[in-house]
Design an enzyme around this catalytic site. Sequence first.
Site, PDB file in Angstrom:
ATOM      1  N   LYS A  24       2.845  10.052  -0.199  1.00 27.23           N
ATOM      2  CA  LYS A  24       2.049  10.527   0.940  1.00 27.23           C
ATOM      3  C   LYS A  24       2.815  11.501   1.837  1.00 27.23           C
ATOM      4  CE  LYS A  24      -1.568   7.918   1.788  1.00 27.23           C
ATOM      5  NZ  LYS A  24      -2.553   6.863   2.072  1.00 27.23           N
ATOM      6  N   ALA A  73      -3.864  -7.830  -3.764  1.00 25.53           N
ATOM      7  CA  ALA A  73      -3.433  -6.457  -4.040  1.00 25.53           C
ATOM      8  C   ALA A  73      -4.637  -5.537  -4.228  1.00 25.53           C
ATOM      9  CB  ALA A  73      -2.584  -6.437  -5.307  1.00 25.53           C
ATOM     10  N   GLY A  74      -4.464  -4.296  -3.847  1.00 28.85           N
ATOM     11  CA  GLY A  74      -5.477  -3.271  -4.122  1.00 28.85           C
ATOM     12  C   GLY A  74      -4.735  -2.003  -4.486  1.00 28.85           C
ATOM     13  N   HIS A  75      -4.724  -1.668  -5.767  1.00 30.40           N
ATOM     14  CA  HIS A  75      -3.956  -0.513  -6.250  1.00 30.40           C
ATOM     15  C   HIS A  75      -4.923   0.599  -6.652  1.00 30.40           C
ATOM     16  CE1 HIS A  75      -0.281  -3.271  -7.246  1.00 30.40           C
ATOM     17  NE2 HIS A  75      -0.657  -3.312  -5.989  1.00 30.40           N
ATOM     18  N   LYS A 111       1.805   2.287  -5.067  1.00 33.68           N
ATOM     19  CA  LYS A 111       2.391   1.781  -6.318  1.00 33.68           C
ATOM     20  C   LYS A 111       1.478   2.030  -7.510  1.00 33.68           C
ATOM     21  CE  LYS A 111       2.429  -2.288  -4.344  1.00 33.68           C
ATOM     22  NZ  LYS A 111       2.065  -1.925  -2.969  1.00 33.68           N
ATOM     23  N   GLN A 156       1.992  -5.992  -3.221  1.00 29.25           N
ATOM     24  CA  GLN A 156       2.452  -6.130  -1.835  1.00 29.25           C
ATOM     25  C   GLN A 156       3.731  -5.284  -1.638  1.00 29.25           C
ATOM     26  OE1 GLN A 156       1.508  -9.507  -3.443  1.00 29.25           O
ATOM     27  NE2 GLN A 156      -0.403  -8.560  -2.904  1.00 29.25           N
ATOM     28  N   THR A 160       3.246 -12.625   2.577  1.00 27.44           N
ATOM     29  CA  THR A 160       2.396 -13.212   1.547  1.00 27.44           C
ATOM     30  C   THR A 160       3.134 -14.420   0.969  1.00 27.44           C
ATOM     31  OG1 THR A 160       0.972 -12.744  -0.330  1.00 27.44           O
ATOM     32  CG2 THR A 160       3.169 -11.720  -0.364  1.00 27.44           C
ATOM     33  N   THR A 201      -9.634  -4.837   1.660  1.00 29.62           N
ATOM     34  CA  THR A 201     -10.476  -5.379   2.727  1.00 29.62           C
ATOM     35  C   THR A 201     -11.153  -4.310   3.576  1.00 29.62           C
ATOM     36  OG1 THR A 201      -8.570  -5.443   4.193  1.00 29.62           O
ATOM     37  CG2 THR A 201      -9.026  -7.451   2.949  1.00 29.62           C
ATOM     38  N   ARG A 217       2.673 -28.819  -7.223  1.00 33.47           N
ATOM     39  CA  ARG A 217       2.475 -29.389  -8.566  1.00 33.47           C
ATOM     40  C   ARG A 217       1.076 -29.980  -8.769  1.00 33.47           C
ATOM     41  NH1 ARG A 217       7.693 -32.787  -7.585  1.00 33.47           N
ATOM     42  NH2 ARG A 217       6.525 -32.864  -5.647  1.00 33.47           N
ATOM     43  N   ASP A 229       0.804  -1.229   0.000  1.00 37.67           N
ATOM     44  CA  ASP A 229       0.000   0.000   0.000  1.00 37.67           C
ATOM     45  C   ASP A 229       0.833   1.274   0.000  1.00 37.67           C
ATOM     46  OD1 ASP A 229      -2.194  -1.695   0.122  1.00 37.67           O
ATOM     47  OD2 ASP A 229      -2.223  -1.659   2.320  1.00 37.67           O
ATOM     48  N   ARG A 255      -5.491   0.354   8.668  1.00 37.77           N
ATOM     49  CA  ARG A 255      -4.074  -0.016   8.594  1.00 37.77           C
ATOM     50  C   ARG A 255      -3.368   0.450   9.861  1.00 37.77           C
ATOM     51  NH1 ARG A 255      -3.739   2.552   2.606  1.00 37.77           N
ATOM     52  NH2 ARG A 255      -4.536   0.792   1.418  1.00 37.77           N
TER      53      ARG A 255
HETATM   54  P1  GDP Z   1      -0.808   0.416  -3.545  1.00 39.83           P
HETATM   55  O1  GDP Z   1      -1.394  -0.868  -3.094  1.00 39.83           O
HETATM   56  O2  GDP Z   1       0.660   0.493  -3.295  1.00 39.83           O
HETATM   57  O3  GDP Z   1      -1.153   0.778  -4.961  1.00 39.83           O
HETATM   58  O4  GDP Z   1      -1.463   1.538  -2.613  1.00 39.83           O
HETATM   59  P2  GDP Z   1      -3.026   1.639  -2.181  1.00 39.83           P
HETATM   60  O5  GDP Z   1      -3.811   2.106  -3.336  1.00 39.83           O
HETATM   61  O6  GDP Z   1      -3.442   0.417  -1.489  1.00 39.83           O
HETATM   62  O7  GDP Z   1      -2.923   2.735  -1.035  1.00 39.83           O
HETATM   63  C1  GDP Z   1      -2.400   4.009  -1.273  1.00 39.83           C
HETATM   64  C2  GDP Z   1      -3.474   5.049  -0.907  1.00 39.83           C
HETATM   65  O8  GDP Z   1      -2.876   6.323  -0.792  1.00 39.83           O
HETATM   66  C3  GDP Z   1      -4.544   5.216  -1.976  1.00 39.83           C
HETATM   67  O9  GDP Z   1      -5.744   5.559  -1.357  1.00 39.83           O
HETATM   68  C4  GDP Z   1      -4.014   6.359  -2.823  1.00 39.83           C
HETATM   69  O10 GDP Z   1      -5.054   7.067  -3.484  1.00 39.83           O
HETATM   70  C5  GDP Z   1      -3.392   7.218  -1.770  1.00 39.83           C
HETATM   71  N1  GDP Z   1      -2.219   8.008  -2.216  1.00 39.83           N
HETATM   72  C6  GDP Z   1      -1.244   7.671  -3.087  1.00 39.83           C
HETATM   73  N2  GDP Z   1      -0.292   8.624  -3.124  1.00 39.83           N
HETATM   74  C7  GDP Z   1      -0.669   9.574  -2.253  1.00 39.83           C
HETATM   75  C8  GDP Z   1      -0.099  10.802  -1.811  1.00 39.83           C
HETATM   76  O11 GDP Z   1       0.980  11.193  -2.224  1.00 39.83           O
HETATM   77  N3  GDP Z   1      -0.784  11.509  -0.873  1.00 39.83           N
HETATM   78  C9  GDP Z   1      -1.979  11.089  -0.366  1.00 39.83           C
HETATM   79  N4  GDP Z   1      -2.566  11.847   0.545  1.00 39.83           N
HETATM   80  N5  GDP Z   1      -2.557   9.938  -0.755  1.00 39.83           N
HETATM   81  C10 GDP Z   1      -1.897   9.192  -1.675  1.00 39.83           C
HETATM   82  P1  IMO Z   2      -0.868  -4.135  -2.295  1.00 44.36           P
HETATM   83  O1  IMO Z   2      -0.427  -4.654  -3.636  1.00 44.36           O
HETATM   84  C1  IMO Z   2      -0.952  -4.599   2.028  1.00 44.36           C
HETATM   85  C2  IMO Z   2      -0.964  -8.664   3.606  1.00 44.36           C
HETATM   86  C3  IMO Z   2      -2.227  -9.124   4.300  1.00 44.36           C
HETATM   87  C4  IMO Z   2      -1.648 -10.122   5.286  1.00 44.36           C
HETATM   88  C5  IMO Z   2      -0.506 -10.753   4.501  1.00 44.36           C
HETATM   89  C6  IMO Z   2      -0.875 -12.067   3.836  1.00 44.36           C
HETATM   90  O2  IMO Z   2      -2.171  -3.432  -2.330  1.00 44.36           O
HETATM   91  O3  IMO Z   2       0.220  -3.352  -1.649  1.00 44.36           O
HETATM   92  P2  IMO Z   2      -2.412 -12.789   1.790  1.00 44.36           P
HETATM   93  O4  IMO Z   2      -3.781 -12.384   1.405  1.00 44.36           O
HETATM   94  O5  IMO Z   2      -1.372 -12.483   0.772  1.00 44.36           O
HETATM   95  O6  IMO Z   2      -2.332 -14.200   2.258  1.00 44.36           O
HETATM   96  O7  IMO Z   2      -2.072 -11.905   3.092  1.00 44.36           O
HETATM   97  O8  IMO Z   2      -0.144  -9.804   3.517  1.00 44.36           O
HETATM   98  N1  IMO Z   2      -1.171  -8.151   2.236  1.00 44.36           N
HETATM   99  C7  IMO Z   2      -1.117  -6.869   1.904  1.00 44.36           C
HETATM  100  N2  IMO Z   2      -0.961  -5.775   2.670  1.00 44.36           N
HETATM  101  N3  IMO Z   2      -1.042  -4.472   0.688  1.00 44.36           N
HETATM  102  C8  IMO Z   2      -1.169  -5.556  -0.096  1.00 44.36           C
HETATM  103  O9  IMO Z   2      -1.156  -5.473  -1.445  1.00 44.36           O
HETATM  104  C9  IMO Z   2      -1.262  -6.825   0.509  1.00 44.36           C
HETATM  105  N4  IMO Z   2      -1.421  -8.074   0.046  1.00 44.36           N
HETATM  106  C10 IMO Z   2      -1.358  -8.883   1.111  1.00 44.36           C
HETATM  107  O10 IMO Z   2      -2.872  -8.063   4.943  1.00 44.36           O
HETATM  108  O11 IMO Z   2      -1.086  -9.447   6.377  1.00 44.36           O
HETATM  109 MG    MG Z   3      -2.897  -1.594  -1.815  1.00 45.63          MG
END
Ligand code: GDP
Ligand code: IMO
Ligand code: MG
Length: 420
Positions: A328, A38-40, A15, A221, A236, A298, A142, A12, A302
Site C-alpha cells: 500500500k 481472516a479476510g484475505h 498478505k 492476522q 486473537t 466485518t 481438551r 490486513d 479500520r
Molecule cells: P490481508 O488480510 O493481509 O490479506 O489484507 P486484506 O485483504 O484484509 O486488506 C488489504 C487490502 O488492501 C485489500 O483490499 C487489498 O486489495 C488492498 N491492497 C493490497 N495491496 C495493496 C497495495 O499495494 N495498494 C493498495 N492501494 N491496495 C492494496
Molecule cells: P487477516 O488475516 C485484522 C482482530 C479483530 C479483533 C481481534 C480478535 O485478515 O489479517 P478474533 O475474531 O480473532 O477473536 O478477534 O483480532 N482480527 C483481525 N484484524 N485482520 C485479521 O485477519 C484479523 N483477525 C482478527 O478485529 O480486534
Molecule cells: Mg484481512
Amino acid sequence: MVDVILGLQWGDEGKGKIVDYFAPRYDLIARFQGGPNAGHTLYVDGKKIVLHQIPSGIFHEKTANLIGNGVVLDPVILKKECDSVAAFGVDYRKNIYISQRTHLILPTHRALDKASEMLKGAEKIGSTLKGIAPAYMDKTGRNGLRVGDLLDKSFTTQYIRLRLKHQKLLDNLNFHEDLSEWEEEFFEALDFIRQFKIVNGEYFINERLAKGKTVLAEGAQGSMLDVDFGTFPYVTSSNTISAGVCTGLGVAPQQIRDVIGVSKAYCTRVGGGPFPTELEDATGEQLRKIGNEFGATTGRPRRCGWMDGVALRFACMINGVTKLVITKADVLDAFEELKICTAYKINGEMSTEIPFQMNRLKIEPVLQSFEGWKTDITATKKYDNLPLKMRDYVQFINQYLGVRTAYISNGPGKDQLIEN
Ligand code: GDP
Ligand code: IMO
Ligand code: MG
C-alpha cells in the site's frame, strides 16, 4: 523447504495478494493458524474475492492447498467460500486438503464469542465474532471436535455432549438466542466437508518436503495480534508468528527458510486495543479514505496511523524476518509529509521496546518526519524508477529494522508489485 508469509502489524497487511502472487512458485500453500476471522483479498481476472479459510493459492491449478491442524475451521463458512471460488471456475475439490487434526468451530462457539464480548462491555476486544476464542479454548481445554472426528460414528454423540456443556455456559451468561437455524446449516456443511480430502496433515506435508517439494505457509492476522506476543488481551487466540508454523502444520524449525514479513507503508488496526501511532484526525481519515481501510471480514472502518517502527522491529525479532514486503505504498502518494515512529515516550522516558501492558500505559510516539514524494507510483514497474524520496523512506525502514525490503506493492492488482 518451507517459506512463510505473515503479517507484521495488526492484520490486513495485504498478505492474501502477496501469497497469490508467489503461489505459482510453490507446490503447496498451507494455512497454519486462525480461521474465518481472516479476510484475505485477491483480484482474479480483475474481480475481487475475499478468502477466509481457503489458502490464497486456490486460483493456481498446479498448487495444492492445505488447511492445517493449527486452524479452527467453520464448515458453514467454508461451504460458502467454496461456492464463491467455484464461480471463478475453480475445482476446489481437487486442490483443497484438510488436516484431520483441524478443530471445528461449532454454532455454540459463535454464540459464546458473542456472549463473552457482551460481558466485556466497554473493554470488549472487538472480536470478529466468528467463534475463534471459544474454539481454541475447547482445543486447549481438551474438549474440541476435530475434522477427523467427522468420519467416526460417535460424532453426533460427541457433538451433543459438547453442545450441552456450551448451553450451560450460555445460560449462565444470560444468552438466549435461538441457534436452531445455525445448527441446521452446520449439519448440512458437515456433510459437505466429509467429501473433502481429509489427510494426516503432518505426514502429508513432510512426505512432500522429503521429495523436494516446496511449501508456502500463509499467516493470518498479524504479529501484534499473536496470543503470546501481541497487545494482550487485545489479540486473537492463536500464535500468528513464524513459530506457529511448526505447531500449526507439524514441520520442524530447520525446514523453515525464508520468513517474509508483510507491512503496510503505514499502519491500521481493526477492533479495540492500543495503537500508539493512531491518527484520530483528518490525516487518519485521509489514510482510511485513500487506502479504502474497511475490514474485509466485518466491513468495520479500520483505525489508521503512521508506521510504527518500534512494533515492526519487535515483530521482525520474534519472527526472524528475512525479507520485508511493504504494501500500500501508493496510498501515501498524495501526502505532503509522512511519519514513522522510532521510539515510545512513556512517563517521560524514551524506549524502543514493546512494554508489557501497552493498554494500561500512555504512550507518546516519537515521530520522524519525511517529505512525501507526491508522485503517482501505481504504474511504476522498477524500483529505480520510484521517486527518490520514496526510496529514501524505504532505505530508512531497512536501516531501522535491519531487514531488506524485497518487494514494494503499489496497488491492489497482482501486477502491482515491484522487486527491489
Ligand atoms: P490481508 O488480510 O493481509 O490479506 O489484507 P486484506 O485483504 O484484509 O486488506 C488489504 C487490502 O488492501 C485489500 O483490499 C487489498 O486489495 C488492498 N491492497 C493490497 N495491496 C495493496 C497495495 O499495494 N495498494 C493498495 N492501494 N491496495 C492494496
Ligand atoms: P487477516 O488475516 C485484522 C482482530 C479483530 C479483533 C481481534 C480478535 O485478515 O489479517 P478474533 O475474531 O480473532 O477473536 O478477534 O483480532 N482480527 C483481525 N484484524 N485482520 C485479521 O485477519 C484479523 N483477525 C482478527 O478485529 O480486534
Ligand atoms: Mg484481512
